[in-house]
Design an enzyme around this catalytic site. Structure first.
Site, PDB file in Angstrom:
ATOM      1  N   ASP A  33       0.872  -1.360  -0.094  1.00 58.76           N
ATOM      2  CA  ASP A  33       0.062   0.044   0.009  1.00 58.76           C
ATOM      3  C   ASP A  33       0.781   1.244   0.007  1.00 58.76           C
ATOM      4  O   ASP A  33       1.941   1.202   0.650  1.00 58.76           O
ATOM      5  CB  ASP A  33      -0.908  -0.038   1.044  1.00 58.76           C
ATOM      6  CG  ASP A  33      -1.987   0.865   1.061  1.00 58.76           C
ATOM      7  OD1 ASP A  33      -3.321   0.498   0.832  1.00 58.76           O
ATOM      8  OD2 ASP A  33      -1.880   2.247   0.999  1.00 58.76           O
ATOM      9  N   ILE A  34       0.406   2.252  -0.693  1.00 59.52           N
ATOM     10  CA  ILE A  34       1.273   3.364  -1.006  1.00 59.52           C
ATOM     11  C   ILE A  34       1.142   4.364   0.323  1.00 59.52           C
ATOM     12  O   ILE A  34       2.109   5.081   0.672  1.00 59.52           O
ATOM     13  CB  ILE A  34       0.844   4.211  -2.183  1.00 59.52           C
ATOM     14  CG1 ILE A  34       1.803   5.127  -2.799  1.00 59.52           C
ATOM     15  CG2 ILE A  34      -0.471   5.018  -1.868  1.00 59.52           C
ATOM     16  CD1 ILE A  34       1.366   5.644  -3.949  1.00 59.52           C
ATOM     17  N   ASN A  91     -12.836  -3.142   2.278  1.00 63.97           N
ATOM     18  CA  ASN A  91     -13.947  -1.938   2.179  1.00 63.97           C
ATOM     19  C   ASN A  91     -14.843  -2.253   1.002  1.00 63.97           C
ATOM     20  O   ASN A  91     -14.052  -2.351  -0.119  1.00 63.97           O
ATOM     21  CB  ASN A  91     -13.077  -0.454   2.422  1.00 63.97           C
ATOM     22  CG  ASN A  91     -12.340  -0.465   3.820  1.00 63.97           C
ATOM     23  OD1 ASN A  91     -12.916  -0.908   4.675  1.00 63.97           O
ATOM     24  ND2 ASN A  91     -11.198  -0.198   3.599  1.00 63.97           N
ATOM     25  N   VAL A 100     -10.990   2.837  -3.886  1.00 63.98           N
ATOM     26  CA  VAL A 100     -10.467   2.391  -5.078  1.00 63.98           C
ATOM     27  C   VAL A 100     -11.666   1.509  -5.626  1.00 63.98           C
ATOM     28  O   VAL A 100     -11.587   0.162  -5.037  1.00 63.98           O
ATOM     29  CB  VAL A 100      -9.137   1.839  -5.224  1.00 63.98           C
ATOM     30  CG1 VAL A 100      -8.903   1.345  -6.795  1.00 63.98           C
ATOM     31  CG2 VAL A 100      -8.020   2.877  -4.666  1.00 63.98           C
ATOM     32  N   HIS A 104     -10.317  -5.298  -3.673  1.00 62.55           N
ATOM     33  CA  HIS A 104      -9.066  -5.580  -2.819  1.00 62.55           C
ATOM     34  C   HIS A 104      -9.220  -5.889  -1.601  1.00 62.55           C
ATOM     35  O   HIS A 104     -10.099  -5.703  -0.849  1.00 62.55           O
ATOM     36  CB  HIS A 104      -8.214  -4.232  -3.245  1.00 62.55           C
ATOM     37  CG  HIS A 104      -8.671  -3.293  -2.744  1.00 62.55           C
ATOM     38  ND1 HIS A 104      -9.897  -2.314  -3.361  1.00 62.55           N
ATOM     39  CD2 HIS A 104      -8.462  -2.286  -1.394  1.00 62.55           C
ATOM     40  CE1 HIS A 104     -10.003  -1.199  -2.789  1.00 62.55           C
ATOM     41  NE2 HIS A 104      -9.359  -1.453  -1.467  1.00 62.55           N
ATOM     42  N   HIS A 106      -7.153  -5.746   2.073  1.00 64.84           N
ATOM     43  CA  HIS A 106      -5.730  -5.332   2.840  1.00 64.84           C
ATOM     44  C   HIS A 106      -5.230  -6.274   3.665  1.00 64.84           C
ATOM     45  O   HIS A 106      -6.041  -6.955   4.492  1.00 64.84           O
ATOM     46  CB  HIS A 106      -5.931  -4.014   3.838  1.00 64.84           C
ATOM     47  CG  HIS A 106      -6.780  -2.807   3.143  1.00 64.84           C
ATOM     48  ND1 HIS A 106      -6.067  -1.697   2.846  1.00 64.84           N
ATOM     49  CD2 HIS A 106      -8.086  -2.799   2.601  1.00 64.84           C
ATOM     50  CE1 HIS A 106      -6.909  -0.799   2.223  1.00 64.84           C
ATOM     51  NE2 HIS A 106      -7.927  -1.369   1.776  1.00 64.84           N
TER      52      HIS A 106
HETATM   53  P1  AMP Z   1      -9.702   1.197   0.224  1.00 65.42           P
HETATM   54  O1  AMP Z   1      -9.949   2.665   0.831  1.00 65.42           O
HETATM   55  O2  AMP Z   1     -10.210   0.287   0.980  1.00 65.42           O
HETATM   56  O3  AMP Z   1     -10.469   1.395  -1.141  1.00 65.42           O
HETATM   57  O4  AMP Z   1      -8.315   1.125  -0.127  1.00 65.42           O
HETATM   58  C1  AMP Z   1      -7.636   1.821  -1.045  1.00 65.42           C
HETATM   59  C2  AMP Z   1      -6.070   1.771  -0.629  1.00 65.42           C
HETATM   60  O5  AMP Z   1      -5.170   1.719  -1.741  1.00 65.42           O
HETATM   61  C3  AMP Z   1      -5.681   2.914   0.145  1.00 65.42           C
HETATM   62  O6  AMP Z   1      -5.111   2.288   1.528  1.00 65.42           O
HETATM   63  C4  AMP Z   1      -4.584   3.610  -0.483  1.00 65.42           C
HETATM   64  O7  AMP Z   1      -3.345   3.968   0.345  1.00 65.42           O
HETATM   65  C5  AMP Z   1      -4.157   2.393  -1.513  1.00 65.42           C
HETATM   66  N1  AMP Z   1      -3.604   3.057  -2.707  1.00 65.42           N
HETATM   67  C6  AMP Z   1      -4.245   3.985  -3.538  1.00 65.42           C
HETATM   68  N2  AMP Z   1      -3.256   4.463  -4.606  1.00 65.42           N
HETATM   69  C7  AMP Z   1      -2.303   3.521  -4.598  1.00 65.42           C
HETATM   70  C8  AMP Z   1      -1.202   3.155  -5.415  1.00 65.42           C
HETATM   71  N3  AMP Z   1      -0.873   3.931  -6.479  1.00 65.42           N
HETATM   72  N4  AMP Z   1      -0.195   2.108  -5.042  1.00 65.42           N
HETATM   73  C9  AMP Z   1      -0.539   1.393  -3.747  1.00 65.42           C
HETATM   74  N5  AMP Z   1      -1.556   1.617  -2.840  1.00 65.42           N
HETATM   75  C10 AMP Z   1      -2.554   2.538  -3.292  1.00 65.42           C
END
Ligand code: AMP
Length: 122
Positions: A33-34, A91, A100, A104, A106
């Site tokens: 995760d970024i 989520n 996103v 996915h 986590h």
């Molecule tokens: P969610 O809120 O469950 O949709 O989680 C989306 C996750 O994607 C968050 O924890 C972000 O930090 C992560 N995220 C967003 N953009 C990127 C990226 N380019 N590379 C890796 N993780 C990302």
């Protein structure tokens, strides 16, 4: 709701954005995760375009779904998380704060999560 081909994870899968890959095979990508919320914070995604767990569970094949979750456990073990424990969170949709719209999970580990702690604000 249609799948949005311009979401961040779709761009990662097309190679348009970089990622720190932890595991990859023909059907799954796992990457860091970024904005990590824990010492270990890995995202696992199917390569096929599913919006969320609703979409994945309704439209994925049983083999696809089973393989995905088997791989989630395999990845967690490969990261050495199985001994001390870890959390798997997904989520889904507006109420859960999904950012996103590509399904996915986590994988969160590397330290103790405080009692009652949720995915964020741990
Ligand atoms: P969610 O809120 O469950 O949709 O989680 C989306 C996750 O994607 C968050 O924890 C972000 O930090 C992560 N995220 C967003 N953009 C990127 C990226 N380019 N590379 C890796 N993780 C990302």
């Amino acid at each position: 709701m249609a799948y949005d081909n311009e979401n961040v994870f779709a761009k990662i899968l097309r190679g348009e954005l970089p990622n720190a890959t932890v595991y990859e095979d023909e059907s799954i990508l796992a990457f860091n995760d970024i904005a990590p919320q824990m010492p270990v914070h890995v995202l696992v995604i199917p390569k096929r375009p599913y919006i969320d767990i609703n979409d994945f569970s309704a439209n994925g094949t049983i083999e696809e779904i089973g393989n995905f979750f088997a791989k989630v456990g395999e990845i967690a073990r490969s990261l050495g998380l199985d001994e001390d424990g870890y959390r798997v969170v997904s989520n889904n949709g507006e109420n859960a704060g999904q950012h996103v719209p590509h399904f996915h999970v986590h994988i969160l580990g590397g330290r103790k999560i405080k009692e009652g702690g949720m995915a964020r604000g741990m």
